[in-house]
Write an enzyme that holds these catalytic residues in place. Structure first.
Site: not given
Ligand code: FBP
Length: 701
Positions: A106, A226-228, A272, A279, A281, A360, A570
Site C-alpha cells: 500500500g 507502511t502506514i500501519d 451524533y 486502518m 491491518r 481496522e 495513506r
Molecule cells: P502496507 O502494509 O502494504 O503498507 O498496507 C497497509 C494497508 O494500508 C493496511 O492498513 C490496510 O489494511 C491495507 O493496506 C489495505 O490494502 P488494500 O490497498 O489492498 O486495500
C-alpha cells in the site's frame, strides 16, 4: 438587478488569474516541491563508510538460516562520514551504477522522498549513474516494465504523497518461475542494486531476492514502509533499531485531523456518535496515535482486548464453584457492551454524542472472529491447493461459499482436521449478517493476509450496540441526564415546584448536577403512574406539560455516523517528519549500496529523539524473519510488531481513558492536532507515540 453582460469564455480562460487558480499545480504544492529536507551529518561529506555493529544481536530462526544462508550472518551496519577516504575507496564509491527501485504494497506518505534521496545521492556520487523505477510494484520487475528516472520527474514529486510516480502493487515473488523472471530482468537491465520499498511482506521479498541474486553480485536493499507502523525493529536485547516505518506519522495525522473535526462537529450539534474505523491491518498503532492526537472519547486497542477478562462472569461462576473459561478474551458481544457502557455513562451527564475510534484489525483480537479467520484461511487454502480453480472462482456467490463450508460439518475432505468446521461454528457463522459473512470470506491478498480493510467492522459492532442500547433504554438504564438548573428553570416557569417534582421524577435528585429519570419511568404511561402514585396529579389529570417536556428530553435517540479512515490518510502528503525521514532513508540506501551491502533494510536509529541524534544504519533482514502461517502453510516472513500494552504510550492512553471519555459534567477533553503543514516547527514533528516511548529510554547512544 441588471443582468450581467455575458462573458466571453475564451477570454476568461486566457486570464492569468483564472489560469493560476485552475492549474493542477496549487501554490502549496509548489512550496512542497521546492522544500529541501535537512540531511543527517554523516551525509554532508563526499562519501560515507559502513561498519559492523557487533553488539546488536538477533535470535535467528533455524529455518531462516536454512533458506537464507548467504545473508543470515550479516550484522547491523552503522553509516558514518568517511572523513579522509583514499582514492581507491572514492573510485569504488563513486563508480557509475545502475540502480532499480520498486514500491511494494500500500502507498505511504514519503515514498517519493526515498526515491529523491536515492536519486540525489546516486547522481551526486556520479552523474553517469542511472536510476530506474519499476512500474506498478513487483509486477514491474517480473514483466520488465520500468522507466528511467530523470531530474524533471524526480523534482515534480519531491515531498509529495502517494506513490504516483511509479505506482505500486501487491504481487509477491513467491514462485520459482516469478523469481526466475525477476532475476532475468534484473540481470538483463544490468542492475548493480535493487531497492524494495515495502512493508513486512515486501521486505520478506527483498530478503529472498537478496539470497537469489547474491552470487550475481546484485545488491538488494529494503526500506521500511507502511502506514500501519508495524515494522519496528529491536534486537534480542530490546535495543530499538527502527522505531517506526515511514508513512505512519502522516497517515495518523491525517486521520487525527478528520476525527478531531468530527469531535468538533459532534460537540457542537450534540446529536451524533461518530464511529471511526482507522486502518492498520492487524496492529493498532495508528489508533493509539490517533487517540493521543485527538483524545477521542473512546479508542479501542486490539492488543489490549486480547487480555480482556469478564470479571462478572468469573465471579458468577466462582459463586457456583466452577470456572467460566469463556470469560477470558474478548467476544463481539463483550466489545459491544464496552462501547455501550461509554455511551450510557456520557448520556447520564447530558452528552449523548461523541467519537469512538476502532482499529481496522480489531477483529483479529476478538475471540470468535479470530477463530473464524484462522479456520476459513485453512479451509480456503486447502481448497485452492487441491482444486484447479480457486475457491472464489468456484464459488462466486455468498450462498455457494457458505454451502461448501456448511458441508464440512458432516464431510471433511482428507487433508483437513475432521472437526475444523463444526455445527457450532456453522450456526454462529450463519447468525452473522450477510455483509459480515461476505467480509470474512473475502479473498486473501497475495501474501495470504486477511483483508481487514474490506470488512465494515464498525457496522457489525454498531448493530450489536444499537440492539443492546435499546434493551438498556427499555430497562430505563440509558437516559440523558437533565441539568438540575434546567429542570428548575422549566418548573419555575410553569409555576411548579422543582423540589416537589424532583424526587418523584429522578433517582438522584439532591446534589447531583445531572438528574437521571427513575429506571421505572420508561414511557409517558409509566411517568403518569409515578405522578399519580405520588399524589402529584389525579387519575384523570394530564401530565403537566413542563414535566412531560423534561421527561422527553431524557429519552435518548442513538444517532450515529460511521466513517472509515484509511485510503485518504495513506494518500496524504507527508508531514515534515516523514519528509525528513524518507529523504534520509534514500541517502542511507545509497550509502549501503555504495559500501557493497545486500540483504539489509535501510533505517534511521533514534527517530524517537531529535533530528540531531538520528543515526542512519542498515539492519539485516534475514535474522528478523520468523515462520508464520500463510495461505495454509508455514512461511518465513518479517515479524510484525504489535502494540506493546506495557509501553509508556499505551499506558498513558490507558491512564487518560476516563478523562477523555469525559463522562462527567463539564467540557470534553478533545485535542485539535491541526492540519499537516510542512513549513512549521511544531510539536507534531514526530509521532507522539514515539515521543512518549522515548521517555526514560537510555537509547540514543
Ligand atoms: P502496507 O502494509 O502494504 O503498507 O498496507 C497497509 C494497508 O494500508 C493496511 O492498513 C490496510 O489494511 C491495507 O493496506 C489495505 O490494502 P488494500 O490497498 O489492498 O486495500
Amino acid at each position: 438587478m441588471s443582468p450581467r453582460t455575458p462573458v466571453d469564455v475564451r477570454t476568461l480562460l486566457e486570464d492569468p488569474d483564472i489560469q493560476r487558480v485552475t492549474s493542477p499545480v496549487s501554490e502549496p504544492l509548489k512550496g512542497r516541491c521546492t522544500y529541501q529536507p535537512p540531511v543527517c551529518n554523516v551525509f554532508r561529506g563526499q562519501c560515507t563508510n559502513m561498519a559492523d555493529v557487533a553488539h546488536f544481536r538477533f535470535d535467528v530462526d533455524p529455518e531462516a538460516r536454512r533458506q537464507l544462508p548467504d545473508i543470515i550472518d550479516t550484522q547491523v551496519q552503522a553509516i558514518y562520514a568517511a572523513d579522509d577516504p583514499d582514492d581507491a575507496f572514492v573510485r569504488t564509491y563513486t563508480r557509475p551504477r545502475r540502480i532499480g527501485i520498486v514500491f511494494s504494497g500500500g502507498p505511504a506518505p514519503g515514498g517519493h522522498n526515498v526515491i529523491a534521496g536515492l536519486y540525489d545521492a546516486a547522481k551526486r556520487a556520479n552523474p553517469a549513474s542511472h536510476v530506474f523505477g519499476f512500474l506498478v510494484g513487483p509486477d514491474g520487475i517480473i514483466e520488465n516494465e520500468y522507466i528511467e528516472l530523470t531530474d524533471g520527474l524526480v523534482d515534480n514529486y519531491r515531498n509529495l504523497g502517494g506513490f504516483t510516480m511509479i505506482k505500486t502493487g501487491r504481487t509477491k515473488i513467491d514462485t520459482a518461475q516469478k523469481m526466475a523472471q525477476a532475476k532475468e530482468n534484473i540481470l538483463g537491465l544490468k542492475l548493480d542494486a535493487l531497492v524494495v520499498v515495502g512493508g513486512d511482506d515486501s521486505n520478506t521479498n527483498a530478503a529472498f531476492l537478496a539470497q537469489a541474486l547474491f552470487k550475481d553480485n546484485v545488491q538488494i536493499i529494503g526500506v521500511p514502509k507502511t502506514i500501519d507502523g508495524d515494522i519496528q525493529v529491536r534486537d534480542a536485547d530490546e535495543n530499538v533499531l527502527c522505531a517506526m516505518s515511514f508513512g505512519f506519522h502522516s497517515a495518523a495525522r491525517a486521520f487525527a485531523l478528520a476525527i478531531s473535526n468530527l469531535s468538533n462537529d459532534s460537540s457542537s450539534d450534540i446529536k451524533y456518535w461518530h464511529i471511526c474505523r482507522v486502518m492498520g491491518r492487524v496492529a493498532s498503532h495508528l489508533a493509539l496515535e490517533v487517540a493521543l492526537q485527538t483524545h477521542a472519547n473512546l479508542t479501542l486497542i486490539g492488543e489490549d482486548l486480547a487480555n480482556y477478562v469478564d470479571q462478572q462472569r468469573l465471579e458468577k461462576a466462582r459463586a457456583q464453584g466452577t470456572v467460566d473459561y469463556t470469560a477470558y478474551g474478548m467476544t463481539l458481544r463483550h466489545l459491544s457492551r464496552v462501547i455501550c457502557d461509554a455511551i450510557v455513562r456520557r448520556a447520564a451527564v447530558g452528552k449523548n454524542y461523541g467519537t469512538v475510534v476502532i482499529p481496522e484489525g480489531i477483529l483479529e483480537f476478538v475471540n470468535e472472529i479470530e477463530v473464524f479467520i484462522i479456520k476459513l484461511n485453512t479451509i480456503i487454502a486447502h481448497y485452492n491447493s487441491t482444486h484447479d480453480k480457486d475457491f472464489h472462482t468456484s464459488f462466486p456467490r455468498l450462498n455457494e461459499k457458505t454451502d461448501y463450508i456448511g458441508h464440512l460439518v458432516n464431510d471433511t475432505p482428507p487433508g483437513l482436521a475432521p472437526n475444523i468446521w463444526n455445527a457450532r461454528d456453522d450456526q454462529l457463522f450463519n447468525d452473522l449478517p450477510d455483509f459480515f459473512q461476505e467480509g470474512l470470506l473475502t479473498e486473501r491478498d497475495s501474501h495470504g493476509n486477511f483483508q481487514f480493510s474490506q470488512v465494515s467492522t464498525e457496522k457489525v459492532l454498531l448493530d450489536l450496540v444499537t440492539d443492546y442500547l435499546k434493551i438498556l433504554r427499555d430497562q430505563g438504564r440509558y437516559k440523558i441526564g437533565i441539568a438540575k438548573a434546567y429542570f428548575a428553570k422549566i418548573c419555575n416557569k410553569s409555576g411548579l415546584s422543582p423540589d416537589f417534582y424532583g424526587p418523584i421524577l429522578f433517582r438522584n435528585f439532591g446534589n447531583a448536577e445531572y438528574l437521571l429519570v427513575k429506571e421505572t419511568i420508561i414511557s409517558l404511561r409509566t411517568l403518569r403512574n409515578a405522578l399519580v402514585q405520588a399524589g402529584a396529579i389525579g387519575t384523570d389529570d394530564t401530565i403537566p406539560s413542563a414535566i412531560e417536556k423534561v421527561y422527553k428530553a431524557s429519552v435518548p435517540k442513538f444517532k450515529t455516523q460511521s466513517h472509515f479512515y484509511g485510503y485518504d490518510g495513506r494518500g496524504s502528503d507527508p508531514t515534515k517528519f516523514d519528509c525528513m525521514y524518507t529523504y534520509n532513508l534514500g541517502l542511507t540506501v545509497f550509502s549501503l549500496i555504495a559500501n557493497g551491502a545486500t540483504g539489509l533494510m535501510a533505517a534511521i536509529r533514534n527517530l524517537e529523539h531529535g533530528f540531531d541524534q538520528w543515526e542512519p544504519l542498515g539492519i539485516p533482514i534475514a535474522p528478523l524473519m520468523r515462520l508464520e502461517e500463510r495461505l495454509g502453510r508455514l512461511s518465513l516472513v518479517l515479524e510484525k510488531s504489535l502494540v506493546d500494552i506495557h509501553s509508556p504510550a499505551f499506558q498513558v492512553v490507558k491512564a487518560f481513558r476516563e478523562k477523555w471519555l469525559a463522562a462527567v459534567a463539564g467540557d470534553d477533553q478533545y485535542r485539535r492536532p491541526g492540519p499537516i503543514r510542512l513549513h512549521s516547527d511544531n510539536e507534531e514533528d514526530r509521532p507522539i507515540t514515539l515521543r512518549i516511548n522515548a521517555i526514560g529510554q537510555t537509547g540514543a547512544s
